[in-house]
Design a protein around this motif. Sequence first.
Motif, PDB file in Angstrom:
ATOM      1  N   VAL A 195       5.034  21.988  13.375  1.00 49.96           N
ATOM      2  CA  VAL A 195       4.468  21.147  12.396  1.00 49.96           C
ATOM      3  C   VAL A 195       5.382  20.922  11.050  1.00 49.96           C
ATOM      4  O   VAL A 195       5.570  19.950  10.772  1.00 49.96           O
ATOM      5  N   MET A 236       7.039  17.688   9.705  1.00 55.65           N
ATOM      6  CA  MET A 236       6.823  17.340   8.291  1.00 55.65           C
ATOM      7  C   MET A 236       8.215  16.880   7.762  1.00 55.65           C
ATOM      8  O   MET A 236       8.402  16.003   6.758  1.00 55.65           O
ATOM      9  N   ASP A 292       7.948  26.596  12.984  1.00 56.01           N
ATOM     10  CA  ASP A 292       6.857  26.095  13.584  1.00 56.01           C
ATOM     11  C   ASP A 292       7.024  24.281  13.679  1.00 56.01           C
ATOM     12  O   ASP A 292       7.756  23.611  12.758  1.00 56.01           O
TER      13      ASP A 292
END
Length: 157
Positions: free
Chosen positions: A132, A136, A130
């Motif tokens: 995100v 991160m 993903d």
Amino acid sequence: MNGTNGRYPPAERTRWGRVRGRTGMPAMSLAIPIGLVLAAAAGLITAAMTDAPSPLLTGFAVGAATIPAFVALVWVPIVDRDTLRGAIERPEESVEGAWYDRAAQGAFTDTLLVTGIATSALAITGARIDAVLALMGVLIVAMASCGIRYLIARRRD
């Protein structure tokens, strides 16, 4: 004001400083009312958008809780550093500034290296993650690298 360099002598400096420019107005006399208005607006927006049993109470709580943050948010860009008591004249030339610069430069290199290796590994294996999570991971690598490098530089010097 003092002389030709525009610096305030230590006797004229205050704890909270003065507004930039030649007004001489205390910075908090401007930051507090604007911060209160912004906090009230945040409270009203929260009250209007919340689905809580008591929206006015929720809005009041949000407004009250955000007062210090909004006052600080207004104060930071308007205060003249030269009018603050105890402020060092050129913070960018401090030892801590040098430590941070070295840490940030090294962290940038580390982040590029780790991101490049991770991207290559994902491309070779065909694995998908993903976006995100990937971002991160990049942030965690950058912050950890900068923090560790700063601590090492501080310990060495």
